[in-house]
Scaffold this motif. Structure first.
Motif, PDB file in Angstrom:
ATOM      1  N   MET A  74      -2.194 -22.180  12.327  1.00 50.92           N
ATOM      2  CA  MET A  74      -1.572 -20.875  12.516  1.00 50.92           C
ATOM      3  C   MET A  74      -0.282 -20.745  11.708  1.00 50.92           C
ATOM      4  N   ALA A  75       0.469 -21.821  11.570  1.00 47.77           N
ATOM      5  CA  ALA A  75       1.750 -21.773  10.861  1.00 47.77           C
ATOM      6  C   ALA A  75       1.574 -21.467   9.383  1.00 47.77           C
ATOM      7  N   ASP A  76       0.441 -21.833   8.803  1.00 46.40           N
ATOM      8  CA  ASP A  76       0.209 -21.651   7.367  1.00 46.40           C
ATOM      9  C   ASP A  76      -0.694 -20.458   7.057  1.00 46.40           C
ATOM     10  N   LEU A  77      -0.951 -19.626   8.050  1.00 47.10           N
ATOM     11  CA  LEU A  77      -1.860 -18.496   7.863  1.00 47.10           C
ATOM     12  C   LEU A  77      -1.278 -17.508   6.843  1.00 47.10           C
ATOM     13  N   PRO A  78      -2.063 -17.070   5.859  1.00 47.86           N
ATOM     14  CA  PRO A  78      -1.579 -16.029   4.936  1.00 47.86           C
ATOM     15  C   PRO A  78      -1.248 -14.748   5.699  1.00 47.86           C
ATOM     16  N   LEU A  79      -0.084 -14.161   5.403  1.00 51.53           N
ATOM     17  CA  LEU A  79       0.403 -13.001   6.139  1.00 51.53           C
ATOM     18  C   LEU A  79       0.840 -11.899   5.184  1.00 51.53           C
ATOM     19  N   ILE A  80       0.419 -10.682   5.478  1.00 52.74           N
ATOM     20  CA  ILE A  80       0.847  -9.495   4.738  1.00 52.74           C
ATOM     21  C   ILE A  80       1.604  -8.593   5.701  1.00 52.74           C
ATOM     22  N   MET A  81       2.766  -8.085   5.272  1.00 46.44           N
ATOM     23  CA  MET A  81       3.574  -7.193   6.095  1.00 46.44           C
ATOM     24  C   MET A  81       3.290  -5.745   5.711  1.00 46.44           C
ATOM     25  N   LEU A  82       3.143  -4.885   6.725  1.00 52.02           N
ATOM     26  CA  LEU A  82       3.044  -3.442   6.525  1.00 52.02           C
ATOM     27  C   LEU A  82       4.365  -2.832   6.973  1.00 52.02           C
ATOM     28  N   THR A  83       5.008  -2.074   6.110  1.00 51.36           N
ATOM     29  CA  THR A  83       6.301  -1.523   6.472  1.00 51.36           C
ATOM     30  C   THR A  83       6.527  -0.185   5.803  1.00 51.36           C
ATOM     31  N   ALA A  84       7.157   0.716   6.533  1.00 46.37           N
ATOM     32  CA  ALA A  84       7.563   1.991   5.959  1.00 46.37           C
ATOM     33  C   ALA A  84       8.881   1.846   5.231  1.00 46.37           C
ATOM     34  N   ARG A  85       9.517   0.676   5.385  1.00 44.45           N
ATOM     35  CA  ARG A  85      10.788   0.415   4.723  1.00 44.45           C
ATOM     36  C   ARG A  85      10.531  -0.455   3.504  1.00 44.45           C
ATOM     37  N   GLY A  86      10.841   0.071   2.324  1.00 47.68           N
ATOM     38  CA  GLY A  86      10.535  -0.656   1.102  1.00 47.68           C
ATOM     39  C   GLY A  86      11.748  -1.265   0.441  1.00 47.68           C
ATOM     40  N   GLU A  87      12.893  -1.313   1.164  1.00 50.06           N
ATOM     41  CA  GLU A  87      14.114  -1.801   0.547  1.00 50.06           C
ATOM     42  C   GLU A  87      14.013  -3.288   0.230  1.00 50.06           C
ATOM     43  N   LEU A  88      14.674  -3.703  -0.847  1.00 50.15           N
ATOM     44  CA  LEU A  88      14.662  -5.097  -1.275  1.00 50.15           C
ATOM     45  C   LEU A  88      15.153  -6.055  -0.197  1.00 50.15           C
ATOM     46  N   PRO A  89      16.255  -5.747   0.553  1.00 46.51           N
ATOM     47  CA  PRO A  89      16.693  -6.689   1.588  1.00 46.51           C
ATOM     48  C   PRO A  89      15.614  -7.026   2.603  1.00 46.51           C
ATOM     49  N   ASP A  90      14.809  -6.034   3.000  1.00 45.27           N
ATOM     50  CA  ASP A  90      13.718  -6.310   3.937  1.00 45.27           C
ATOM     51  C   ASP A  90      12.704  -7.265   3.326  1.00 45.27           C
ATOM     52  N   LYS A  91      12.419  -7.092   2.037  1.00 40.81           N
ATOM     53  CA  LYS A  91      11.466  -7.971   1.372  1.00 40.81           C
ATOM     54  C   LYS A  91      12.015  -9.388   1.284  1.00 40.81           C
ATOM     55  N   VAL A  92      13.321  -9.519   1.019  1.00 42.83           N
ATOM     56  CA  VAL A  92      13.937 -10.848   0.948  1.00 42.83           C
ATOM     57  C   VAL A  92      13.862 -11.539   2.302  1.00 42.83           C
ATOM     58  N   VAL A  93      14.168 -10.798   3.369  1.00 38.20           N
ATOM     59  CA  VAL A  93      14.078 -11.371   4.716  1.00 38.20           C
ATOM     60  C   VAL A  93      12.653 -11.833   4.983  1.00 38.20           C
ATOM     61  N   GLY A  94      11.685 -11.006   4.625  1.00 31.76           N
ATOM     62  CA  GLY A  94      10.296 -11.392   4.839  1.00 31.76           C
ATOM     63  C   GLY A  94       9.913 -12.645   4.090  1.00 31.76           C
ATOM     64  N   LEU A  95      10.376 -12.777   2.855  1.00 36.26           N
ATOM     65  CA  LEU A  95      10.079 -13.981   2.084  1.00 36.26           C
ATOM     66  C   LEU A  95      10.707 -15.211   2.725  1.00 36.26           C
ATOM     67  N   GLU A  96      11.949 -15.080   3.146  1.00 38.66           N
ATOM     68  CA  GLU A  96      12.619 -16.216   3.776  1.00 38.66           C
ATOM     69  C   GLU A  96      11.882 -16.680   5.026  1.00 38.66           C
ATOM     70  N   LEU A  97      11.276 -15.738   5.720  1.00 37.79           N
ATOM     71  CA  LEU A  97      10.548 -16.079   6.942  1.00 37.79           C
ATOM     72  C   LEU A  97       9.113 -16.501   6.670  1.00 37.79           C
ATOM     73  N   GLY A  98       8.617 -16.282   5.434  1.00 31.07           N
ATOM     74  CA  GLY A  98       7.302 -16.791   5.085  1.00 31.07           C
ATOM     75  C   GLY A  98       6.214 -15.769   4.857  1.00 31.07           C
ATOM     76  N   ALA A  99       6.565 -14.501   4.606  1.00 30.51           N
ATOM     77  CA  ALA A  99       5.532 -13.500   4.301  1.00 30.51           C
ATOM     78  C   ALA A  99       4.915 -13.789   2.938  1.00 30.51           C
ATOM     79  N   ASP A 100       3.629 -13.499   2.810  1.00 30.33           N
ATOM     80  CA  ASP A 100       2.938 -13.682   1.534  1.00 30.33           C
ATOM     81  C   ASP A 100       3.013 -12.445   0.653  1.00 30.33           C
ATOM     82  N   ASP A 101       3.041 -11.259   1.279  1.00 35.11           N
ATOM     83  CA  ASP A 101       3.066 -10.036   0.491  1.00 35.11           C
ATOM     84  C   ASP A 101       3.523  -8.881   1.374  1.00 35.11           C
TER      85      ASP A 101
END
Length: 240
Positions: A74-101
């Motif tokens: 479960m920890a290594d499961l590929p994950l895609i985030m759906l968001t209405a917020r497209g700002e770069l800071p949100d994407k950086v936070v997602g990457l730091e937490l392990g989002a794939d896309d």
């Protein structure tokens, strides 16, 4: 047929999306709340998950953190985030937490199918080629730091260092080949990969966070315009 779990509180999204993705050989399951999604991820086999950012109980970032800090597949499961917020800071936070896309709402189902194919293919390649995944040693030991790959535990001078899942993966990657210079693009591809615009800033942020947690050690070196390398000295007796 890859099984995908959608965790989104929009009950009108899942049925038509499941019908559409079936055309691309995906089987889509749905959970309307994070607690239900986590239960399904623990009890069933899925090949990837799609997480909405705006959720009840906890937001998508907290859900992402919970998944990445879990144990097993479960920890290594590929994950895609759906968001209405497209700002770069949100994407950086997602990457730091392990989002794939990331995919901003509203989205075209065809683009989601393409991104699912991409992250699943990348996950298969990483699992087949990464030294931290394919037949790794149990530990990477250096004079002042040890990395237990099985337990996902890092000790600095004997004390446990608390790292996020992505920070641990970054340290394990660099330490798996000491002195080798890993470019930012290579690091991002080996961890999970994002677009080039996001890559440089996101990797730099990850390295900065990791360095702070490893202080006073200075074992991650920057090579200007080249990337990063691990510079820890091997332990004399093979362990701390």
């Amino acid at each position: 047929m890859p099984r995908i779990l959608l965790i989104d509180d929009d009950e009108h999204l899942a049925p038509p999306l499941a019908t559409y993705l079936k055309r691309f050989d995906f089987e889509l399951a749905w959970a309307g709340r994070p607690s239900l999604g986590l239960a399904r991820l623990r009890d069933e086999r899925f090949d990837a998950a799609i997480l909405d950012v705006m959720l009840p109980e906890m937001d998508g970032f907290e859900l992402l953190r919970t998944i990445r800090q879990s144990s097993g597949a479960m920890a290594d499961l590929p994950l895609i985030m759906l968001t209405a917020r497209g700002e770069l800071p949100d994407k950086v936070v997602g990457l730091e937490l392990g989002a794939d896309d990331y995919l901003p709402k509203p989205f075209e189902p065809r683009e989601l199918a393409a991104r699912l194919h991409t992250v699943l293919r990348r996950h298969r390649v990483t699992a087949a080629t990464s030294p931290t995944v394919s037949n790794p040693p149990d530990q990477l030991c250096f004079e002042e730091i040890s990395i237990d790959l099985a337990r996902r535990e890092v000790r600095r001078q004997g004390a446990v260092v608390e790292l996020t899942g992505t920070e641990f993966e970054l340290l394990a990657l660099l330490a798996s080949e000491p002195r080798k210079v890993f470019s930012r693009d290579e690091i991002l591809n080996r961890l999970r990969g994002h677009d080039a615009e996001l890559a440089t800033r996101a990797v730099d942020i990850l390295v900065s966070r990791l360095r702070r947690k490893l202080e006073p050690l200075d074992c991650i070196k920057t090579l200007r315009n080249a990337g990063y390398a691990f510079a820890g000295a091997p332990a004399v007796n093979g362990s701390l």
